[in-house]
Each structure stands twice: as structure tokens, then as C-alpha cells.
Design a protein around this motif. Structure first.
Motif, short mmCIF file in Angstrom:
data_model
loop_
_atom_site.label_atom_id
_atom_site.label_comp_id
_atom_site.label_asym_id
_atom_site.label_seq_id
_atom_site.Cartn_x
_atom_site.Cartn_y
_atom_site.Cartn_z
N SER A 62 -6.44 0.55 -1.93
CA SER A 62 -4.76 0.57 -1.95
C SER A 62 -4.69 1.73 -1.71
O SER A 62 -3.76 2.27 -0.34
CB SER A 62 -3.87 0.39 -2.73
N GLN A 63 -5.00 2.90 -2.27
CA GLN A 63 -4.87 4.17 -2.46
C GLN A 63 -5.66 4.62 -0.98
O GLN A 63 -4.97 5.91 -0.34
CB GLN A 63 -5.10 4.56 -3.11
N ASN A 105 1.46 -1.04 -0.16
CA ASN A 105 -0.14 -0.02 -0.01
C ASN A 105 0.44 1.35 -0.31
O ASN A 105 0.54 2.56 0.94
CB ASN A 105 -1.07 0.03 1.28
N GLU A 118 -3.47 4.32 2.07
CA GLU A 118 -2.49 4.96 1.84
C GLU A 118 -1.70 6.44 1.93
O GLU A 118 -1.21 7.03 3.09
CB GLU A 118 -1.11 5.35 0.42
N GLN A 120 -1.70 -7.80 -3.79
CA GLN A 120 -1.27 -6.96 -3.76
C GLN A 120 -0.63 -5.58 -4.80
O GLN A 120 -1.28 -4.08 -4.84
CB GLN A 120 -0.40 -6.97 -2.41
#
Length: 429
Positions: free
Chosen positions: A419-420, A69, A423, A95
Motif C-alpha cells: 500500500s505504501q 492506498n 501511494e 485494505q
């Protein structure tokens, strides 16, 4: 003018430990096959480095730690610009697959499945159900009986199977260590055969004379204690199989080796019973060569078993179950014995331990089996040929795999946004 070397990026679930697990050994065999082609290899992983990690730089393989991430991976892969990306197990494809496709769409995407984890998980659950229903029954014939359709019925509704098989579809090629698992995927899950390549353990067939019967003593069991099937096998040996062997061979000793030995394993050490927990083996082949019999009473699991291949490589006959022998042999005699119950395993082990002629025959059967099914000089070139062929017609290959394209379209979007979001959340902490 010389063509530039093919660039390969491996995204590892863990850093390879060939002396700790069959999965680590198989990864090293794949890497060494790539090295023989002069390919430029980079191995990356988000995992912490284990104490038994292979020295990849000494082989000429670059290393790079990566983060989950984190968009730093985007810069890394753009700069590297690999021709082939190998995901080590489906979680790494989940991932990083969308990032690879976004930044290197022309790279061949390869999945190293190691074994079908959804199959192993379903079998473990069936084993638990079996113990609940028949806690005092030490005969597991019924547990080992299910065919491919029964395995499918157990797996089909699980989240793990859906995730794992979706990753297989999203990749261009998946490397399967077990040809039985290829049949399960193609016949029951209807995965196109063109997406799968049989890549078992790849070994140099032994040519030298094995250590003979008289030069060996004791029983041996080996396997990573973190692997649930191995730990269960140790418990079954301790509680059921080994006491039956000791009844017939009062002086017998069992040496149990394994990486990452937990306190619960060392607590089983009992020299008075001949049960020796030996921790990690610095040289697994050396201790295997010294043993007369390898015990591998696995009650669940998947893939093929590195410990049994090592036993054949060392000329050490083995005693195992149908799960242990699955996808490892053929119609020729097994190099030892296969049994379904603690009593049958113990009787077979004692008989083989004492019978020099049968033991020597089993030793030779192992040599022949290695040559037939695990020859490096056959499977290494076949792997390279498969990848090169797929690269040469990648657009057509992907058009033929419309289901994979559809899954990438939907799954990668959701994975990308999650994932974004993670992050961004981590940045604001």
C-alpha cells in the motif's frame, strides 16, 4: 456521570443500497441495531455512490469518503478513535485492517462477511463444469448434492478461500448470515467457533393479515442483475422454466425486477411470451405483495436470500432450488416448494398457483418461519451482546486466537508495504 457513546466505524465495500440487494438490506439492519444502542456511527467507503444509496445522515449516521492506498485514512481514524471497526466484506479488511490495527489497536475488529464469496465462487465454477459435461441436461440434482466435505475440497486450494478465511482469522468476530457456512468453517476449515457469530437477516415478524389468494396475480422474480447467481436464474427462467409454465398456464405473466438492469436483460423482455423485464422496483415489498408466486430458481450462490425473506414477509409463497433454500429453513414445512429441475420447478409453480388451499398454507408457513429464524428482537440483542462480551475480554480473546495474531503479523506487513509503495508511486505520477 454518563459513559460516552460507543463509537463505531463501518468501512463499506459499497455504500448501502437496501432496496437493491440483500447485502445492503442486511447492512442497514446491523446499523439500525447499533442505533438502538445509542452508538455513534460513521460509515465510510472508497466506492462511488450508487443511485439507490440509503440516506444515512437522515438516520443520524455520519458519512465519510475514504481512499485506497492513501495515508489520509490514518489521520481520519486517529481523529475518530473508534471503539468498534466493522469491515464490510473481507476485501476491506485486507485494505484497511493493518491501518486500523496500527492506529487503533484496542478497537474491536468485526468482519461482515455478507456470504462466503469463496463458496459462491467455487459453486459457480462447479456449475460451469456441470454445463460443459452435460449441456443438454436440465436436471441439476447432482449439482445440488455435495455435502460440506465436497464443498471444502472445491474451495481449499483456491486463492479466494485462503484470502477470505485469513481475514476471518485476523478479525475478532465475523458475522455469518448463514449457519450452514458456520458449520462449513468450523467442521471443515477448523475455524474456532468463538470467532463466528450467526447474524441472519433481522426482520419484524409480520402481524397483520396478508393479501389473500384472490387479490394476487402473476409470477414475480426479483434481484440485482449485477449479482451473477441472479442473472443466471433469469436466463434459466427465460430459456427453460418459464416456457414450461406457459405451456400449462398460457395466460401467465412473469414480472422480472432488478436493480441496474443491463441491455442484455432488457433484450429478454417479451410480452407475447408473458415475460416482462420491469427494471428496478421502487417498492420491492409492494410488487412482492401483489404477486401470487415468487420464482427464485438459483443454480449457484451462497449465504441466504433476501428475496425469499421478503417473500415470506409479504405472504408470497416461493418456488426455489436447494441453493435458494439453503440455511433459510428448518425441519418445518417450506413456504412453497423446492425442486431440482426446470420441469419440477414449473410443475410446482403451476400447482401452487392454482391451489388456493395449499397456497394459503404455504403463506402461513412463511409467517411462522420468519418468527422462528429471523426475529429482529432476538438477533439484534444477541449481536450487541456478542460484541460487548468480546470487547470486555478482548486481550484474552486475541490470545486465544494465536493463528489470527500470526496472520496479522505477516500479512499486514506485506499489505502495508504494498500500500505504501502504491501511494508513493501515485504521488510521483
Amino acid at each position: 456521570m454518563n459513559q460516552p457513546a460507543t463509537k463505531v466505524l463501518v468501512i463499506g465495500y459499497v455504500w448501502p443500497e437496501p432496496r437493491s440487494s440483500a447485502a445492503g438490506g442486511h447492512m442497514m439492519q446491523i446499523l439500525e441495531t447499533f442505533l438502538t444502542q445509542g452508538w455513534d456511527i460513521t460509515f465510510s467507503s472508497p466506492a462511488t455512490i450508487g443511485e439507490h444509496k440509503a440516506d444515512l445522515p437522515a438516520l443520524g449516521i455520519a458519512e465519510c469518503a475514504i481512499e485506497l492506498n492513501n495515508s489520509s485514512f490514518d489521520d481520519f481514524i486517529c481523529e475518530l478513535a473508534p471503539d468498534i471497526v466493522l469491515f464490510d466484506r473481507f476485501m476491506m479488511e485486507e485494505q484497511f485492517g493493518w491501518r486500523v490495527e496500527k492506529h487503533c489497536p484496542a478497537a474491536l475488529r468485526v468482519l461482515e462477511t455478507s456470504d462466503l464469496q469463496s463458496l459462491r465462487d467455487a459453486r459457480q465454477q462447479r456449475f460451469k463444469d456441470h454445463l460443459k459435461a452435460q449441456p443438454d441436461n436440465d436436471d441439476f440434482s447432482a449439482l445440488f448434492a455435495p455435502g460440506l466435505e465436497d464443498e471444502f475440497q472445491r474451495m481449499a486450494d483456491t486463492d479466494l478461500a485462503k484470502r477470505e478465511i485469513a481475514a476471518i482469522y485476523r478479525c475478532d468476530i465475523s458475522l455469518m448470515i448463514s449457519d450452514m457456512e458456520i458449520r462449513l468453517l468450523t467442521e471443515q476449515f477448523k475455524v474456532p467457533a468463538a470467532l463466528l457469530h450467526w447474524c441472519p437477516l433481522m426482520m419484524e415478524p409480520p402481524t397483520e393479515a396478508f393479501a389473500p389468494f384472490e387479490a394476487r396475480a402473476h409470477f414475480l422474480s426479483i434481484g440485482n442483475f449485477r449479482h451473477a447467481p441472479n442473472w443466471d436464474a433469469v436466463l434459466w427462467m427465460k430459456n427453460s422454466v418459464w416456457p414450461l409454465i406457459r405451456q400449462q398456464l398460457p395466460g401467465a405473466q412473469l414480472h422480472v425486477y432488478g436493480a441496474y438492469t443491463p441491455p442484455k436483460a432488457t433484450a429478454l423482455h417479451n410480452p407475447a411470451q408473458g415475460f416482462h423485464v420491469m427494471n428496478w422496483a421502487e417498492d420491492a415489498l409492494q410488487v412482492m405483495t401483489a404477486a401470487r408466486i415468487c420464482l427464485a430458481p438459483l443454480r449457484f450462490g451462497a449465504g441466504i436470500k433476501g428475496k425469499l425473506a421478503d417473500a415470506m414477509l409479504c405472504g408470497t409463497p416461493n418456488i426455489t432450488t436447494p441453493v435458494g433454500a439453503e440455511a433459510m429453513g428448518d425441519e418445518q414445512p417450506w413456504p412453497g416448494a423446492i425442486a431440482h429441475s426446470a420441469t419440477a420447478l414449473a410443475d410446482a409453480a403451476v400447482s401452487l398457483y392454482q391451489d388456493r388451499e395449499r397456497w394459503t398454507q404455504a403463506q402461513e408457513h412463511g409467517r411462522q418461519l420468519l418468527a422462528r429464524r429471523y426475529d429482529l428482537h432476538r438477533h439484534g440483542p444477541a449481536l450487541v451482546e456478542c460484541l460487548e462480551h468480546c470487547r470486555s475480554r478482548l486481550d484474552a480473546h486475541r490470545r486465544d486466537n494465536f493463528t489470527g495474531s500470526m496472520l496479522r503479523h505477516h500479512a499486514h506487513k506485506s499489505t502495508q508495504y504494498m500500500s505504501q509503495w502504491i501511494e508513493a508511486k501515485n504521488r510521483n505520477l
